[in-house]
Design an enzyme around this catalytic site. Structure first.
Site, PDB file in Angstrom:
ATOM      1  N   HIS A 184       0.811  -1.261   0.160  1.00 28.94           N
ATOM      2  CA  HIS A 184      -0.013  -0.040  -0.012  1.00 28.94           C
ATOM      3  C   HIS A 184       0.941   1.234  -0.127  1.00 28.94           C
ATOM      4  O   HIS A 184       2.075   1.253   0.174  1.00 28.94           O
ATOM      5  CB  HIS A 184      -1.172   0.194   1.244  1.00 28.94           C
ATOM      6  CG  HIS A 184      -0.264   0.073   2.530  1.00 28.94           C
ATOM      7  ND1 HIS A 184      -0.983   0.573   3.700  1.00 28.94           N
ATOM      8  CD2 HIS A 184       1.002   0.230   2.906  1.00 28.94           C
ATOM      9  CE1 HIS A 184      -0.177   0.837   4.531  1.00 28.94           C
ATOM     10  NE2 HIS A 184       0.998   0.404   4.227  1.00 28.94           N
ATOM     11  N   CYS A 232       5.654   6.783   3.816  1.00 30.09           N
ATOM     12  CA  CYS A 232       4.463   6.240   3.548  1.00 30.09           C
ATOM     13  C   CYS A 232       3.696   6.681   2.327  1.00 30.09           C
ATOM     14  O   CYS A 232       3.032   6.008   1.572  1.00 30.09           O
ATOM     15  CB  CYS A 232       3.193   6.160   4.509  1.00 30.09           C
ATOM     16  SG  CYS A 232       3.863   5.189   6.113  1.00 30.09           S
ATOM     17  N   HIS A 290       4.866   0.016  -0.256  1.00 30.52           N
ATOM     18  CA  HIS A 290       5.811  -0.740   0.460  1.00 30.52           C
ATOM     19  C   HIS A 290       4.598  -1.709   1.015  1.00 30.52           C
ATOM     20  O   HIS A 290       3.460  -1.475   0.707  1.00 30.52           O
ATOM     21  CB  HIS A 290       6.401   0.201   1.614  1.00 30.52           C
ATOM     22  CG  HIS A 290       5.439   0.668   2.491  1.00 30.52           C
ATOM     23  ND1 HIS A 290       4.706   1.761   2.366  1.00 30.52           N
ATOM     24  CD2 HIS A 290       4.815   0.362   3.699  1.00 30.52           C
ATOM     25  CE1 HIS A 290       3.874   2.310   3.381  1.00 30.52           C
ATOM     26  NE2 HIS A 290       3.986   1.392   4.094  1.00 30.52           N
ATOM     27  N   HIS A 345       3.125  -4.958   4.284  1.00 32.33           N
ATOM     28  CA  HIS A 345       3.248  -5.517   5.433  1.00 32.33           C
ATOM     29  C   HIS A 345       2.779  -7.008   5.462  1.00 32.33           C
ATOM     30  O   HIS A 345       1.940  -7.109   4.589  1.00 32.33           O
ATOM     31  CB  HIS A 345       2.299  -4.600   6.312  1.00 32.33           C
ATOM     32  CG  HIS A 345       2.742  -3.075   6.645  1.00 32.33           C
ATOM     33  ND1 HIS A 345       3.943  -2.876   7.210  1.00 32.33           N
ATOM     34  CD2 HIS A 345       2.224  -1.975   6.063  1.00 32.33           C
ATOM     35  CE1 HIS A 345       3.978  -1.590   7.217  1.00 32.33           C
ATOM     36  NE2 HIS A 345       3.213  -1.025   6.122  1.00 32.33           N
ATOM     37  N   ASP A 365      -4.900 -10.460  -0.010  1.00 33.42           N
ATOM     38  CA  ASP A 365      -3.653 -11.223   0.159  1.00 33.42           C
ATOM     39  C   ASP A 365      -2.887 -11.022  -1.318  1.00 33.42           C
ATOM     40  O   ASP A 365      -3.361 -11.425  -2.453  1.00 33.42           O
ATOM     41  CB  ASP A 365      -3.880 -12.532   0.540  1.00 33.42           C
ATOM     42  CG  ASP A 365      -2.519 -13.329   0.778  1.00 33.42           C
ATOM     43  OD1 ASP A 365      -1.462 -12.699   1.430  1.00 33.42           O
ATOM     44  OD2 ASP A 365      -2.226 -14.234   0.138  1.00 33.42           O
ATOM     45  N   HIS A 366      -1.534 -10.804  -1.024  1.00 36.50           N
ATOM     46  CA  HIS A 366      -0.561 -10.584  -2.314  1.00 36.50           C
ATOM     47  C   HIS A 366      -1.244  -9.448  -3.402  1.00 36.50           C
ATOM     48  O   HIS A 366      -1.083  -9.874  -4.398  1.00 36.50           O
ATOM     49  CB  HIS A 366      -0.245 -12.021  -3.006  1.00 36.50           C
ATOM     50  CG  HIS A 366       0.584 -12.634  -2.138  1.00 36.50           C
ATOM     51  ND1 HIS A 366       0.225 -13.327  -0.805  1.00 36.50           N
ATOM     52  CD2 HIS A 366       2.113 -13.152  -2.432  1.00 36.50           C
ATOM     53  CE1 HIS A 366       1.654 -13.746  -0.280  1.00 36.50           C
ATOM     54  NE2 HIS A 366       2.583 -13.820  -1.335  1.00 36.50           N
ATOM     55  N   GLU A 421      -0.970  -3.950  11.554  1.00 31.54           N
ATOM     56  CA  GLU A 421      -0.018  -3.787  10.625  1.00 31.54           C
ATOM     57  C   GLU A 421       1.243  -4.125  10.751  1.00 31.54           C
ATOM     58  O   GLU A 421       1.960  -4.623   9.771  1.00 31.54           O
ATOM     59  CB  GLU A 421      -0.464  -2.183  10.189  1.00 31.54           C
ATOM     60  CG  GLU A 421       0.622  -1.943   8.950  1.00 31.54           C
ATOM     61  CD  GLU A 421       0.988  -0.286   8.886  1.00 31.54           C
ATOM     62  OE1 GLU A 421      -0.094   0.475   8.238  1.00 31.54           O
ATOM     63  OE2 GLU A 421       1.876   0.273   9.381  1.00 31.54           O
TER      64      GLU A 421
END
Lengths: 136, 136, 136, 136, 136, 136
Positions: free
Chosen positions: E14, E33, E39, E41, E79-80, E124
């Site tokens: 994100h 950010c 980047h 998490h 996810d991913h 996060e």
């Protein structure tokens, strides 16, 4: 050479009992683990393989393949099972953390394509684990 | 008012089985948890008590006393036991995480001197837990 | 051969101070660890022993015996103590994580029946630990 | 000789893609990791250095210095970055956990004064990590 | 009434960016950010449902059903993935931990048969999480 | 309304001692915590704030600001300190986990711009923590 480690988990029952001993001896040596009704744990398995990094993929080993091997060879056999009663190697072998590490090694050794099995670590509890590196 | 939480652990076996159902129904609903040989977990218990802070001690509750109560009322009864076969409340009650939380509450409620039981949390696995706050 | 690791914990105070140095030098090198009032940590100890698995018990070492040795030789001496002021080896030795690992090794080496001490790991914080394997 | 290990963390994006392959081959080998928009992880780095304990300080290495080296050489370069797009070594190298471990080693080797780099461990997830010990 | 909590994980990319602002404002407010390459998490999700314990099963909710709902409604979508670029709700909404908690709630609310959604918690990082309990 | 929680850590020494009591009474009530040399812990602090999500930023609170407030008001005062000897509020108050939670609340309440302090949680050890929600 790089080492790659993957964790897996299984929940199982076991008890400690040496049939060559009397009940008194078993209780003396194994304490509350000698309860024949069994007790259980969430085991955590760490499997480490060693190999060169493939220049095309950046992988020592294909993680999907490794995960399937762990699932097929160990987790599907041990998870939600009573180790003494349902897993062949523990019919005669006490299912201690040490012996589980050795038996997981035997189940995995030679099965991981393109990499060498380096270490099997088994946690019975967060504060107790055994490591096996195969026979020297 | 301050809440104080203490963790404790026990390792136990269990299985899920409703005797009013057929084997097929049990397997359908409970899946691999219906294995009558049992499987097991390292349960983590979090017991929260609420009370005012004593001006002389800075304590809501004496931690040694709380630890002894948890040990006597719960851990010594559940640890290294097969819950279905050896713990009275689970002779007829399915030992799910939810029911364990309720039964631990019943075992502890009213036993902690000077503080009120606020919450019982039971982890069956690190990724699954149940909370019980008593009856409203 | 299998390696077996057991964790233990102790909570202690310490400070870093070299009496051969001036206060300025101590503060320069040790920073806020040079505060003579002391500060403290929850230390986690991982003790690893190596040995063959006993065919009768499935054990490298009797875990109750190992736990008692850790308690008697280390935890009862270090826990709830000020390391500099109350533990003899740190009267003259700076109680860094490195030195604690070496001193725990000395306290345990040769004391575990039937197994060889392989490694002492000491965590001062979850993100900092020292390993000692004895003298080569 | 004592080994000292320090953890650090960075959060980064990456994807797996071999430009010598077709899209079909990339998806076949790398699965959902081949998504060119990228996905990300909280990476945990464990850097282990080896050395003798300094008699004056009790240190293998000055921790403040080690922390600054990790920050300057690795964390400031990788954290909150897209590894493929912003970190030079991954312009042509697939940023797998294995390759990150090797590249972190290259960034740190020879930079820690008074100690030898022993191992770099990189966790991509809590259940997956790679270890690199340098070239034999 | 018992609360049951299940964890799940997803790894995603994100960035934080408000298109109504200049680049300077975005960098000023969002710091690193705001990097448009993104980047990422390893997010951990804790979903808590509340309900009565079924007398036949001992369940507040069927865990297999709950796991499938989490997988279908959230994990398979997040996810991913790059949250800003691939997940509809974050096309216009900054994907902060707070907003992710709210959007996961919207995705799950009313979908869990026989139980009421009580809380969505999103980590996060291990040291940062948001809780959402729905609108009062 | 969303709750946002941030963790922080500090390492400190303390002892338990009520000057109105005899040494015998102190040892009887506080056990090994009454050791006047002090012992220590790695404390973990979880600070939860509550507020509406800002439509422009997606934030309940600016995390950099929150981190600075925690650092300035609590961590810089408590970390690497002897709580009884160096932190004003514990000159007369026993620094139990309960009292630390209350005092951290007092230090933070009203200091977080745009959000309301909801809860302070203090872990003295991983298996013991206190929660304070302010006065009702």
């Amino acid at each position: 050479m790089v080492l790659l480690t993957r964790k897996a988990e299984f929940s199982a029952s076991h008890y400690y009992w040496n049939p060559a001993w009397s009940e008194e001896e078993n209780v003396c040596v194994f304490g509350k683990c000698a309860n024949r009704n069994g007790h259980g744990h969430n085991y955590t398995l760490e499997v480490t393989v060693a190999g060169d990094v493939d220049a095309d993929t950046g992988f020592v080993v294909d993680l999907k393949a490794l995960k399937e091997i762990l699932e097929r060879e160990v987790v599907s056999v041990y998870d939600h099972r009573h180790l003494n009663l349902e897993v062949p190697e523990f019919a005669t072998l006490v299912p201690t953390t040490e012996n589980i590490a050795i038996e997981v090694w035997k189940r995995l050794d030679g099965k991981v394509p393109g990499a060498r099995l380096h270490r099997v670590r088994v946690y019975e509890m967060p504060d107790l684990f055994a490591d096996y590196y195969g026979e020297a």
